[in-house]
Design a protein around this motif. Structure first.
Motif, short mmCIF file in Angstrom:
data_model
loop_
_atom_site.label_atom_id
_atom_site.label_comp_id
_atom_site.label_asym_id
_atom_site.label_seq_id
_atom_site.Cartn_x
_atom_site.Cartn_y
_atom_site.Cartn_z
N ASN A 121 -87.21 -25.54 -47.08
CA ASN A 121 -86.15 -24.95 -46.27
C ASN A 121 -85.27 -23.99 -47.06
O ASN A 121 -84.07 -24.18 -47.19
N PRO A 122 -85.88 -22.91 -47.59
CA PRO A 122 -85.05 -21.92 -48.28
C PRO A 122 -84.06 -21.30 -47.31
O PRO A 122 -84.34 -21.20 -46.12
N PHE A 123 -82.91 -20.93 -47.81
CA PHE A 123 -81.91 -20.28 -46.97
C PHE A 123 -82.38 -18.87 -46.64
O PHE A 123 -83.14 -18.27 -47.40
N PRO A 124 -81.89 -18.31 -45.50
CA PRO A 124 -82.26 -16.92 -45.19
C PRO A 124 -81.51 -15.95 -46.09
O PRO A 124 -80.69 -15.17 -45.64
N MET A 125 -81.78 -16.04 -47.38
CA MET A 125 -81.16 -15.10 -48.31
C MET A 125 -82.21 -14.76 -49.36
O MET A 125 -83.31 -15.27 -49.32
N TYR B 87 -77.19 -20.44 -55.27
CA TYR B 87 -76.28 -21.01 -54.26
C TYR B 87 -75.45 -22.16 -54.79
O TYR B 87 -74.22 -22.15 -54.69
N MET C 152 -87.67 -16.38 -47.55
CA MET C 152 -88.62 -16.72 -46.50
C MET C 152 -89.91 -15.92 -46.59
O MET C 152 -90.85 -16.17 -45.86
N ARG D 165 -84.09 -24.37 -56.83
CA ARG D 165 -82.73 -24.41 -56.30
C ARG D 165 -82.05 -25.71 -56.73
O ARG D 165 -80.89 -25.72 -57.12
#
Lengths: 381, 301, 251
Positions: C95-99, C107, C146, C160
């Motif tokens: 679940n990587p962030f949309p960044m 992060y 993503m 992460r």
């Protein structure tokens, strides 16, 4: 079998008929508005005041004044003015030189009222000018004078004040309503546990959404204008609209907050971020498209709203300006495009003007609608 | 060790602060609704309570009176109630069938290129501000009616109904189209496979299948019709009295009554306006409740 | 062997339903401990108590003690945010962030207040190296997270977590959503990671547990039936239920 075929044909005919009726009615209305109003549409329509302004202004000339006719124009050296003849109005200002003393002309109250292109000249010193006066007749009025008193009529019939009022209203309303709506939606989605408080808020939102705008207008007039003493003003209108728009802002923000996958929240918290950081850095940015759509919908509603603003914003075709300071002020009354269109019909029966305003309104509303459709397509959920 | 506990306390405090902030934003809506209801109900019910400083009025006379003449101290909204009911009912009578059939056209009958054009067009037209419909009504519909009305002017119940119908159409169509399209395809296929015609399928399977959505559209339409003000003012005539006995009679609606006097009403007259709002509220509530009962029943079947 | 987590008499209730029963366990430092057992028997629930992710659910009640470093109760005596900076988590579905990749890894440190670009650059590179991802993404650090393949996304999530320099990494079925090749890469990674971190992994695959873990705990119906060296559990378990599960008689 025969019977069914006939009734089938009948229904099909009715269906086509209904669709044609719907489509044509709506197209007729739009066509009506455009055909009745297009003649008034022009850049000056957008930039002029609503009413004519009559002023007597004075200015001096430094150098010698000579008036000379060149073709269709009367060029007046020494005061840097060019005049032309207009069939409807008589004599109009065609051009004002950059260094013309008329740019700093003072009216009788001592305030600056610049001579501008498009203004109608109705008097020079003691002489009156009427519709039939020719440029020749005027050219003699400039000789042997160095100070001038002009009787100027700046034409109205424009919607500039309404454009400014509408913009001020949109800006003020969004400034108040957007944070309120977004914060409330964040509460509903990120903080609230299912239970009494949430149900109470939801119920309140349902009721607010179901109130006819008349009621919002009555409440606004009573509470914001009278009880809080804001009178008819942009602020009063904005507060009334905030209450009206709250359901829209909350709902669209809520929906977009809900589309943020829970795994993002878990990952963020798992990395040691606290709730506020998670909301600020991950959830809100993801929800931004939905919030924007809510804002666009709200702007559309603000532009089209009338009953709620009649007595909270007012119907004055003026720029909401503090008369003492000359600055734009949200404590002053004005009128939006829609309100003005209504007044034009109700008080003046002026269909042409109302339709022209209608065209501007339609263009704005359609563009907004297109934008929101594009946004939902692009960010696809 | 202690540092960690201090940190926890500090964090807990700031998190509580933010929680309170968000909660207040949420409660703002509740506060607004409460304020609205309190203000309207207190002011609107005073004329009917003994000891009102502006004088008392009999509630029954208020509800059934057919004259609204503040100068003479007469406040009857009876004829307005009837007008509002007729207007809403008439608009629904015209708007719902035309709306549903148009939705059927877009969702089922039209060739796909036509449907692709019509749907966004109808949606766009739902965004037109109500005032512009009023302008159209004033300039076109009223003169048209004037041509064949037995009354002196074309301002009439008929004009109101027509304007309301036109306003309500786009939303009914838009929602009905979505509902029709949401009906599972296998219903349609099943019906056609049994030898039913397209039309029969539409009316026996699809429309009943989209019942819930269509009823929602109707509820929303009714809400819009009964609450509409500005478009209607320009075409209704707004007389001070008179129960409409024919569709050519001029009418005054509950909503228009409020707006017409809002600017200058004081004292008892102002209180009466709030009373009118109470009546309006009651009707909206009653209609919504009835419709949602019908909806629940219909969905269960 | 040092004890990293000492769990004493842990019970967990979802409302009236008891999900974990009297769990007493020692989780050792710098070892990979696998939690195995049939679905729904509390492995993930247990894992989430270790970084207090269960706090997010309403109606959860916990009794007993979980001591970090064998000393401090993570429920009574620790700031939950501080805990999560020391105990990281990798989830089942990447679940990587949309960044961007860089922002994803940075992060956690940023949330703790780190702003110095140079330091962040260092941390990001080190974390990506530690997750065996650096060579593959070093030229596209500002591409969206993503845009990576499933396996790479999961390694990004590991990077992460590592960027926080945790002491423990909790992994909840980290390879169940990945293809065999990606799975293999992540498993190889775990062997490397245990040199620096303590790893607790929930897995559905006994083969995976057998391949990569040092210790294994067998969960059944919210209880730890048996806990011991992986070799022993898989070749010569003490309890019958363990043996039945291992040999595939149920599960």
């Amino acid at each position: 079998m025969q019977k069914r075929r006939i009734s089938d044909y009948l229904m099909t005919a009715l269906i086509w008929l209904s669709a044609t009726a719907t489509a044509s009615i709506l197209l007729i209305i739009v066509g009506f508005i455009f055909s009745n109003g297009w003649r008034l549409i022009s850049p000056t329509f957008l930039t002029r005041e609503a009413n004519d302004t009559l002023r007597i202004v004075n200015f001096e000339s430094e150098s010698m004044v000579t008036a000379e006719i060149m073709g269709d124009l009367l060029v007046v050296e020494g005061i840097g003015l060019t005049l032309e003849r207009d069939e409807t109005y008589g004599i109009k200002v065609n051009h004002v030189a950059a260094d013309a003393p008329g740019r700093h002309a003072l009216d009788n109250a001592g305030e600056i009222f610049p001579i501008r292109r498009g203004q109608v000249l109705e008097g020079i010193n003691e002489e009156r000018i009427h519709g039939g006066t020719t440029l020749d007749e005027i050219s003699t009025m400039f000789d042997n004078h160095s100070t001038f008193t002009f009787r100027i009529r700046q034409l109205g019939g424009g919607i500039f004040p309404m454009l400014i009022s509408t913009l001020m209203l949109i800006f003020t309303t969004l400034l108040i309503a957007t944070p309120l709506g977004v914060l409330a939606a964040i509460y509903m989605v990120e903080y609230a546990k299912q239970g009494r408080i949430v149900n109470m808020i939801r119920f309140a939102i349902e009721i607010l959404a179901g109130l006819p705008s008349v009621v919002h207008g009555l409440f606004g007039m009573l509470f914001f204008s009278r009880i809080l003493g804001l009178g008819m003003s942009v602020l009063s209108g904005a507060l009334t609209l905030t209450v009206l728009l709250l359901p829209i802002m909350i709902r669209s923000t809520e929906e977009s907050l809900k589309t943020v996958p829970n795994s993002y929240r878990e990952a963020s918290l798992g990395l040691g971020a606290n709730k506020i950081q998670t909301i600020r850095k991950i959830i809100l940015p993801s929800a931004l498209p939905g919030i924007t759509v809510g804002i666009i919908l709200s702007i559309g509603r603000i532009v089209g709203e009338s009953a709620a603003l009649l007595f909270t914003l007012g119907t004055f075709a003026r720029i909401p300006v503090n008369p003492a300071t000359g600055n734009l002020s949200i404590f002053e009354a004005g009128a939006t495009l829609t309100l003005r269109a209504f007044i034009e019909v109700q008080e003046f029966g002026n269909i042409e003007m109302a339709s022209a305003i209608g065209i501007v309104i339609l263009v704005i509303v359609f563009t907004l609608n297109l934008c929101s459709k594009l946004m939902t397509k692009k960010f696809g959920k | 060790m202690d540092v960690e506990i201090k940190l926890t306390k500090k964090r807990a405090f700031s998190e509580k602060l933010f929680h309170a902030l968000f909660l207040s934003a949420g409660l703002f809506a509740v506060i607004c609704v409460t304020a609205i209801i309190i203000l309207i109900f207190t002011r609107g019910s005073r004329p009917f309570m003994p000891g009102n400083e502006y004088g008392t009025y009999h509630f029954f006379n208020f509800l059934t009176g057919t004259f609204w003449r503040p100068a003479f101290g007469e406040y009857g909204v009876g004829y307005m109630i009837i007008a509002s009911l007729f207007a809403t009912f008439g608009a629904m009578l015209l708007g719902v069938p035309i709306g549903i059939l148009t939705a059927v056209f877009i969702a089922e009958v039209a060739p796909s290129w036509l449907a692709k054009i019509m749907q966004p067009t109808v949606e766009l037209l739902a965004a037109i501000p109500s005032v512009l419909y009023g302008v159209f009504g004033f300039a076109v519909i009223v003169p048209m009616i004037n041509n064949f009305t037995p009354n002196p002017t074309g301002y009439s119940l008929m004009a109101v109904i027509l304007v309301l119908t036109i306003m309500v159409l786009p939303s009914i169509v838009a929602i009905s189209v979505t509902s029709l399209r949401a009906v599972p395809t296998h219903y349609k296929e099943g019906s056609l496979a049994l030898g039913a015609s397209h039309i029969q399928t539409i009316f026996k399977v699809l429309i009943p299948g989209a019942k819930s959505g269509i009823l929602t559209a109707v509820v929303l339409g009714v809400g819009r019709a009964i609450g509409e003000t500005m478009a209607v003012i320009l075409v209704a005539g707004n007389p001070e009295s008179g129960v409409p006995t024919s569709i050519f009679d001029p009418v005054r609606l509950l909503t228009t009554n409020i707006v017409l006097e809002q600017g200058y009403a004081t004292g008892l007259q102002a209180q009466m306006l709030f009373a009118t709002v109470i009546v309006l509220f009651t009707f909206i509530l009653a209609i919504n409740l009835t419709l949602s009962k019908i909806r629940k029943k219909a969905v269960r079947i | 062997m040092e004890t990293k987590f000492k769990i004493q008499d842990l019970n967990l209730f979802y409302g009236d339903f008891q999900a974990l029963h009297n769990i007493t366990l020692d989780l050792y430092e710098n070892k990979v401990t696998a939690l195995i057992g049939p679905s729904g028997c509390g492995k993930s629930t247990f894992l989430r108590t270790l970084n207090r992710m269960n706090d997010l659910i309403d109606n959860v009640k916990i009794t007993g003690k979980i001591l970090l470093d064998g000393r401090k109760d993570i429920y009574e005596k620790m700031d939950v945010i501080g805990l999560r900076t020391r105990v990281g988590m990798v989830f089942q579905k990447p679940n990587p962030f949309p960044m961007s990749i860089y922002d994803n890894v940075a992060y956690g440190p940023r949330c703790q207040g780190l702003k110095d670009k140079k330091k962040l650059d260092e941390i990001v590179e080190e974390a990506l190296r530690g997750a065996a991802l650096w060579d593959e993404v070093k030229d596209k650090l500002n591409k969206s997270g993503m845009s990576l393949s499933g396996g790479q996304q999961q390694r990004l999530c590991i990077a992460r977590a590592i960027a926080m320099a945790p002491e423990v990494i909790l992994m909840d079925e980290p390879t169940s959503a990945l293809d065999p090749i990606a799975t293999q890469k992540v498993e190889q990674l775990m062997g490397k990671l245990k040199e620096k971190y303590t790893i607790i992994i929930v897995t559905h695959s006994m083969q995976q547990a057998a391949r990569i873990s040092d210790k294994t705990a067998f969960f059944l119906m919210g209880e730890v039936i048996e806990f011991g060296d992986t070799d022993k559990i898989f070749t010569n378990p003490d309890k019958k239920e363990t043996e039945d599960y291992i040999t595939g008689r149920f599960g």
